[in-house]
Design an enzyme around this catalytic site. Sequence first.
Site, short mmCIF file in Angstrom:
data_model
loop_
_atom_site.label_atom_id
_atom_site.label_comp_id
_atom_site.label_asym_id
_atom_site.label_seq_id
_atom_site.Cartn_x
_atom_site.Cartn_y
_atom_site.Cartn_z
N CYS A 1 -14.79 1.73 -0.05
CA CYS A 1 -14.47 2.23 0.78
C CYS A 1 -13.48 3.02 1.42
CB CYS A 1 -13.88 0.37 1.27
SG CYS A 1 -15.07 -0.42 0.60
N PHE B 1 0.69 -1.06 0.13
CA PHE B 1 0.10 0.12 0.04
C PHE B 1 0.66 1.60 -0.39
CE2 PHE B 1 -4.55 -0.71 -0.05
CZ PHE B 1 -4.44 -2.65 -0.02
N LEU B 2 2.24 1.26 -0.89
CA LEU B 2 2.68 2.30 -0.94
C LEU B 2 3.24 2.52 -2.63
CD1 LEU B 2 4.22 4.25 1.61
CD2 LEU B 2 6.35 2.89 1.58
C1 UGA Z 1 -10.24 -2.04 1.14
C2 UGA Z 1 -9.10 -3.25 2.42
O1 UGA Z 1 -8.04 -2.78 1.73
C3 UGA Z 1 -9.79 -3.85 2.83
O2 UGA Z 1 -8.93 -4.48 3.82
C4 UGA Z 1 -11.47 -3.46 3.12
O3 UGA Z 1 -11.90 -4.65 3.57
C5 UGA Z 1 -11.89 -2.91 1.81
O4 UGA Z 1 -11.15 -1.38 1.51
C6 UGA Z 1 -13.28 -2.65 2.59
O5 UGA Z 1 -13.73 -1.74 3.30
O6 UGA Z 1 -14.48 -2.93 2.55
P1 UGA Z 1 -10.56 -2.32 -1.81
O7 UGA Z 1 -11.06 -1.30 -1.87
O8 UGA Z 1 -11.65 -3.40 -2.17
O9 UGA Z 1 -10.41 -2.79 -0.04
O10 UGA Z 1 -9.15 -1.57 -2.16
P2 UGA Z 1 -7.51 -1.75 -1.98
O11 UGA Z 1 -7.34 -3.09 -2.32
O12 UGA Z 1 -7.81 -1.62 -0.38
O13 UGA Z 1 -7.89 -0.33 -3.35
C7 UGA Z 1 -8.52 1.38 -3.01
C8 UGA Z 1 -7.84 2.00 -3.87
O14 UGA Z 1 -6.19 2.08 -3.05
C9 UGA Z 1 -7.72 1.21 -4.92
O15 UGA Z 1 -7.93 2.55 -5.90
C10 UGA Z 1 -6.03 1.20 -5.71
O16 UGA Z 1 -5.94 1.36 -6.39
C11 UGA Z 1 -5.80 1.92 -4.50
N1 UGA Z 1 -4.05 1.94 -3.83
C12 UGA Z 1 -4.08 0.46 -3.27
C13 UGA Z 1 -3.00 2.73 -4.44
O17 UGA Z 1 -3.11 3.99 -4.91
N2 UGA Z 1 -2.09 2.07 -4.03
C14 UGA Z 1 -1.60 0.74 -3.32
O18 UGA Z 1 -0.17 0.87 -2.57
C15 UGA Z 1 -2.53 -0.03 -3.23
#
Ligand code: UGA
Length: 433
Positions: free
Chosen positions: A261, A250-251
Site C-alpha cells: 500500500c 507511525f513514528l
Molecule cells: C496501510 C495502512 O496503515 C492502512 O490504514 C491501509 O488500509 C492499508 O495500508 C491499505 O492501504 O490497504 P499496511 O500496509 O497493512 O496498512 O501496514 P502498516 O501497518 O501501515 O505498515 C506499513 C509499513 O510501514 C510497514 O513496512 C511497517 O513496518 C512500516 N512502519 C509502520 C514503520 O516503518 N514505522 C511505523 O511507525 C509504522
Amino acid sequence: MIITFIGHGYVGLVTACVFADLGNTVYVIGRNQDKLKRLSSGDPIIFEPGLQELLKKNLAKKTIHFTTDYSVSIPKSDIVFIAVGTPPNEDGSANTTTVYSVAELIGKHLKKGYTIVSCKSTVPIGTNRKIKKIIDTVKNKDAYIDVVSCPEFLREGTALQDTFTPDRIVIGSDSKKAINILLDLHKPLEGKRVIVGLESAEIIKYASNSLLAAKISFANLISFYCEETGADVLEVLEGVGLDRRIGHRFLQPGIGYGGSCFPKDVKALITMGDALSLDTTFLKAIEKINRDAQTRFISKIKKYVPKGKIALWGLSFKPNTDDVRDSPAFNIINALLYDGYTIQAYDPEAYKNAKRIYKKNKNITFLSSPYDTLNEANGLVICTEWNEFKQIDLQQVKKILKKPIILDGRNIYEPKKMKIRGFTYLSVGRNSV
Ligand code: UGA
C-alpha cells in the site's frame, strides 16, 4: 442484506467475513477455481490473525459463499463491493484495468431495479465516476445504480480488529439513498461516519496513506540526525510524540515502510499530482528518505559484518503477516547477495513466499528455526520486529553466532543491555557499538 464482494485479497476477504459475521448473506467472486475451492473449505490463503476462524464460522453458518459466476450473486445483491487490486503501472500510476473490467461484468449482470456499487479498491480520483459510466453503458435499461466510494483503512496483521472497530467509516456518494443504505449496513460497527463526495472519498484514502508514510519518513530522517550527533532517536521521538497534536503512532524509525500500500499509494499520488501540474517535491522526499533508510542500514551491515555467512531474521514487510510485497527485507537481501554474502534466513510465516522468490538463488537458504540461521554466521541482521525475536534467548544467540554482531533494523533490543551481554549491536538512530 445480500452483498457481493469482487476480490478476495486482504480487503475483500476480511470485509466479506466481517459483514457475513454481522448477519448479512455474502458472496465472494474470484477468478481462480483452486483458490475459491480452498476458501470454500475454510483456508483463507493469506495469513491474518483470526481470519481462518471467522471464515470457518461463517462457512458453517452458510453466510459466506465463493463463486466465479457473476450470474449467481449479482442479480440478487443489494450492494456489490469492488475490492480488486490496483497495482502500480510502470510510471507509478495505479492500474485500474481490473476495476473497470469487473465494473463492466457487474453492469451486464445487474437485476431489474436498484443496486449499489461500492468501490473499496484504492483508486485514482475520478475512477468512481468512470465506474458509473461503464455500468450505465452496459446495463439493462430496467436496472439502475448508485456508486459509492467506501475506502478501506484496515492494516495487515490487525485487519479484523481494524474492520470491527475502525476509527472512521468514509462513505462518498452523490446519492442520499445510497448513503443511507451504506450507513445501515455499517450500523453495528464503531467509528465516526464521514459522509463526503466521491472525489473527496478517493483523496481521503491517498492522503491518509501518504501522511502515514510521511510520518515514518520523518522519523527516519530524524534518526539520521541522531546517528550523526549521538542523540537517541527513541528518546527524541518520545519527547516529540507526547505533544498530543503529533502523537507517537507511525513514528517508529527503522528500515522504512514497505507492503502493498504505502509504496504504491505515495507513487500514485505523485503521478496524480504531476498530471495536475502540482509540485510533488514533498511526496518525492518521502520516497527518497525511505530509500535512504535502507541504504544507510545496508552500509552499516557491510561495515561491521565480514563477508561470508550472515543470518537474517524477518522477511515480511511487517510482523503478523506472511506478505512480502515490497518488503524492505528484500532490498537488504538483494544488496547483500550482490555483495557476495551467503544468507541464512528465517521468518515465522513469510518464509514460504520468500522461498518462492529466491528459489533459483543458491546463496540464500530458508531455515525453520531462528537459531539454525546463526550457525557459522558472522553476524545477524533483523528486518522485521516479530514478537518471537523480542523474546529470543540472547545468550543462546551469542553462543551460536561466529561473531556476536547484531544489526537491528527495527530497534527491538536495548543498546546498553546488548553491550553488557557482549554484543556489537547497531540499531537505527541510536549510537552503540
Ligand atoms: C496501510 C495502512 O496503515 C492502512 O490504514 C491501509 O488500509 C492499508 O495500508 C491499505 O492501504 O490497504 P499496511 O500496509 O497493512 O496498512 O501496514 P502498516 O501497518 O501501515 O505498515 C506499513 C509499513 O510501514 C510497514 O513496512 C511497517 O513496518 C512500516 N512502519 C509502520 C514503520 O516503518 N514505522 C511505523 O511507525 C509504522
